[in-house]
Design an enzyme around this catalytic site. Structure first.
Site, PDB file in Angstrom:
ATOM      1  NE  ARG A 174       4.717  -7.425  -7.831  1.00 25.61           N
ATOM      2  CZ  ARG A 174       3.700  -6.569  -7.654  1.00 25.61           C
ATOM      3  NH1 ARG A 174       2.798  -6.800  -6.715  1.00 25.61           N
ATOM      4  NH2 ARG A 174       3.598  -5.496  -8.404  1.00 25.61           N
ATOM      5  N   GLY A 185       3.614  -0.272  -6.335  1.00 23.26           N
ATOM      6  CA  GLY A 185       2.806  -1.464  -6.529  1.00 23.26           C
ATOM      7  C   GLY A 185       2.320  -1.974  -5.196  1.00 23.26           C
ATOM      8  CB  SER A 186       0.339  -3.020  -3.225  1.00 25.91           C
ATOM      9  OG  SER A 186       0.707  -1.700  -2.931  1.00 25.91           O
ATOM     10  CG  ASN A 187       2.289  -8.589  -3.602  1.00 25.92           C
ATOM     11  OD1 ASN A 187       2.070  -8.673  -4.794  1.00 25.92           O
ATOM     12  ND2 ASN A 187       3.508  -8.632  -3.086  1.00 25.92           N
ATOM     13  CG  ASN A 218       0.374  -3.720  -8.073  1.00 26.25           C
ATOM     14  OD1 ASN A 218       1.431  -4.087  -7.579  1.00 26.25           O
ATOM     15  ND2 ASN A 218      -0.473  -2.938  -7.427  1.00 26.25           N
TER      16      ASN A 218
END
Length: 797
Positions: free
Chosen positions: A537, A236-238, A508
């Site tokens: 998130r 995933g990621s931000n 995501n």
């Protein structure tokens, strides 16, 4: 002027390096400097703190050489393991039944991995892509980098001893070719398509009986949703970009926080690449890549997040009644292509299997155990993966590396269309921002899906974005957009894109709420959903970054604080209600899932006193985490999701549901059985072990909504959460202050090297534990004045 600058810079570096010593990690087995020869490839590598290499070269081939050398120095075993994978030789060296590390495909066993990658080799798939003229195929620059990378890797092997116990003395650590480097890039490109279906591709065989039950539509749709959602659990990621309207100096800011595996072949590796007057970029590269994947240059910074677009589709084949290896298109039979692939096996006879291919792609009989796609006497399924024709990611990365603005980042995406499964978030020194879901997706329009979906596809497409089309009709072909680089994919004009928003953020979820005040709509379902519930998130991230943007006068320091704020959105929503409901339980007891009464009264105070963060010193965080994991998602909330208020709904913990008290009792029992106090500091029980010592880790799991995401392994016998499997990886906070040098802070959570004998095996991991950062040394004066400067000239012998 450029030529003169290049000569001056190279001369200055040569003068400096004549009196510099080699770093231990880069010079195992060497006790003298090697200077570039006049004939072979060469580069100069300047190492600064934490083993970060700054690679200086005169052209792209030499730059690839220096990059391959430096990566091998830090990650030779991991790289070698990946090259064994793409050569289809895992069974030969490790046996057919062992499992790969899943970094280059989803294959459950070495044998299926080898059958797939050996099939790719025998079909000369990668060679054909390399031969395509740019922009359809890789450019000369990209191919020069690949060739140089292979030469640099090989030169390091020739001139150094391997000390990493993971592969010291191993026969499978061997020289590679540029084709091997390109094949690794191909494997990364198809991770979301053919790579996801490796087991189903290699196991597909014609039916031996006349009837097979058709897959259940609802079960298939549910399995598809879970399969596609698993991507953001593992990767995933931000990322957030702030425009000049929100910053202290009117320039842009970017915070990138990708969540990637902490072990294996999908780790990042940090470097700076410089060809004077031509290229100057710093950042993190996925191992085996000769370009910077996420990074910054003097004018622009970018990061990526795993996108919600579904980079594959299925074609349901109507088979010829007389031959299950032929399928009908507009009533005419078309024979499948039979590919026999042989794999060498350790301590056993070679194994030969047959694969079946169609005009759409390979026949596939499953995506893992949960999503069967049976090949019957009447029906089979072929997998279409447009990224199997995409070897352009290096050119996209080079375009980013050379860009001077977010507009040029977008221009690179439009020219090359090389990103298979990620979004891009970027900011520049002019104060501009960019979010774009510019990824290579099959050209599945909602109209096409409505017109051509099979009964199974009519359920899976709206539910999961997975199209299953009727291949018996020629009018159901995907078609092409006039601006697309390759046939059968969407062109750049169709990509969800947001420019110059006050903030552009992604965690995501789909493109819809990249900025909650400027929602993106109008894209096809295959890109993702619109108006649906967001993850915690995403919700927490939007709350944080929108408040930051509204506050204004932001600096890089604010980005650093956001990374390690460690706020728990789930805690803010539910901890107070959980504590109140706990205190109201009759007699302070709750019944666990085993039917036993548990005294939970101590938990009430721990939940009430918890500071709603996952810092290493947070007390009560571990209790809430274990409680939260045990409450079924369907019973969490009283107030349901509303598309009119997507950031703040659903909400209000449903403490009246029986599942709450049961989960509380089970969480208390679990911690007590492990000898863990309910209010024990998180860092005492969330850690990794390096060099025999525990290193406390802050952050938390996906479902809690935490920006600083980590996913550790729960092992109560060893003290709680031990090894981290995935989470915050190559982190960068970048801005500009009007000088020639960007203001950048970076952090590689798991450090540069996977070799436990390297001084850079855990140094940045300790920084990560302490929530400290590395000051990026981008400009020459910063590199040359590093107190830890070590320089090496590397060359071919």
């Amino acid at each position: 002027m450029r030529t003169r600058l290049r000569r001056i810079l190279v001369a200055a570096v040569a003068l400096l390096t004549a009196t510099s010593a080699l770093p231990a990690a880069a010079a195992e087995g060497q006790n003298r400097q090697h200077h570039p020869s006049h004939g072979g490839l060469s580069a100069t590598i300047r190492y600064t703190e934490y083993g970060i290499p700054h690679i200086l070269a005169k052209n792209y081939t030499d730059l690839g050489f220096g990059t391959g050398w430096a990566q091998a120095s830090d990650q030779v075993c991991t790289l070698a393991d990946g090259f064994v994978t793409v050569r289809g030789e895992r069974s030969r060296f490790f046996g057919p039944d062992a499992a790969p590390d899943f970094s280059l495909s989803s294959a459950a066993r070495n044998l299926s991995s080898d059958l797939y990658f050996q099939g790719v080799r025998e079909a000369r798939t990668v060679e054909k892509l390399l031969a395509e003229p740019a922009p359809r195929g890789p450019s000369r620059r990209a191919k020069d980098l690949m060739r140089g990378f292979a030469a640099g890797y090989n030169a390091w092997l020739e001139q150094n001893r391997v000390t990493d116990p993971a592969c010291k003395g191993a026969a499978w650590v061997r020289p590679v070719t540029a084709l091997d480097v390109a094949a690794r890039g191909f494997a990364l490109a198809v991770l979301g398509g053919q790579g996801r279906g490796v087991d189903g591709i290699t196991a597909a065989q014609p039916p031996t009986t006349t009837s097979t039950a058709a897959p259940d539509a609802q079960d298939t749709a549910r399995a598809a949703r879970e399969l596609l959602a698993a991507d953001t659990a593992d990767m995933g990621s931000n990322a957030v970009a702030f425009s000049g309207t929100t910053t202290a100096d009117g320039r842009g800011l970017l915070l990138g926080n990708p969540h990637y595996p902490w072990q294996g072949g999908r780790r990042f590796w940090q470097s700076q690449q410089t060809i004077p007057g031509e290229l100057n970029v710093s950042g993190g590269s996925l191992l085996g890549s000769a370009t910077v994947s996420i990074g910054h240059n003097a004018k622009v910074a970018w990061s990526h997040t795993v996108a919600t677009g579904v980079p594959l589709n299925l074609h349901q084949l109507t088979l010829d009644p007389a031959d299950p290896t032929a399928y009908l298109v507009d009533g005419k039979p078309e024979r499948m292509t039979k590919r026999s692939v042989t794999v060498q096996v350790k301590d056993g006879a070679p194994v030969t299997r047959t694969q079946w291919w169609t005009r759409y792609g390979p026949v596939v009989t499953s995506f893992g155990a949960s999503l069967p796609l049976p090949w019957s006497s009447t029906t089979a399924y072929a997998l279409n993966d447009p990224n199997s024709a995409n070897l352009r990611a290096s050119d996209t990365a080079l375009g980013f590396s050379r860009a001077r603005s977010t507009a040029e980042v977008l221009g690179s995406l439009k020219r090359t269309q090389g990103l298979p499964w990620v979004n891009t978030v970027a900011a520049d020194s002019g104060g501009h921002t960019l979010f774009t879901q510019s990824q290579v997706l099959p050209r599945i329009t909602d109209e096409l899906a409505q017109r051509c979906s099979t009964p199974l596809g009519k359920v899976t497409y709206p539910s999961a974005g997975l199209a299953i089309l009727d291949s018996s009709r020629g009018d159901c072909a995907l078609g092409s957009d006039p601006d697309a680089v390759q046939p059968g994919v969407f062109g750049p004009a169709k990509m969800p894109t947001l420019t110059d928003a006050a903030y552009a953020e992604n965690s995501n979820d789909s493109a819809w709420l990249a900025n909650a005040d400027r929602p993106l709509t109008g894209y096809e379902r295959v890109f993702g959903t619109i108006g649906t519930q967001r993850s915690l998130r995403t919700r927490g991230a939007i709350e944080d970054v929108s408040a930051m943007a509204q506050r204004g006068r932001l600096t890089v320091r604010d980005l650093q604080e956001q990374q390690f704020a460690n706020r728990v959105p789930a805690g803010d929503l539910a901890a107070a209600d959980a504590a109140k409901a706990c205190a109201a339980l009759p007699g302070g007891t709750a019944t666990g899932s085993d039917g036993k009464a548990v005294d939970v009264s101590e938990a009430c105070g721990s939940l009430a006193a918890w500071d709603r963060t996952v810092n290493t010193d947070s007390r009560g965080a571990l209790l809430f985490d274990r409680l939260w994991r045990k409450i079924p998602a369907a019973q969490l909330w009283e107030v349901p999701f509303s598309a009119a208020d997507p950031v703040h709904t659903p909400n209000t913990l449903n403490t009246a549901a029986p599942a709450f008290a049961t989960a509380l009792a089970d969480a208390v029992t679990e911690l007590r059985a492990a000898g863990i106090a309910l209010n024990s500091p998180l860092g005492r029980h969330q850690f990794v072990v390096r060099d025999g010592r525990r290193i406390a880790v802050s952050g938390g799991t996906e479902s809690l909504g935490i920006w600083n995401k980590v996913e550790p392994v729960w092992d109560p016998a060893q003290g709680g959460y031990t090894e981290v499997t995935t989470g915050s990886s190559y982190i960068q906070a970048v801005g500009w202050d009007g000088s020639r040098c960007p203001v950048a802070r970076t952090l590689l959570s798991y450090s540069q090297s996977s070799n436990p004998n390297s001084p850079h095996y855990s140094d940045q991991t300790r920084l990560y534990s302490q929530e400290k950062w590395v000051t990026s040394r981008f400009c020459e004066r910063d590199i040359l004045t590093s107190p830890g400067l070590k320089v090496v000239h590397v060359r071919e012998r």
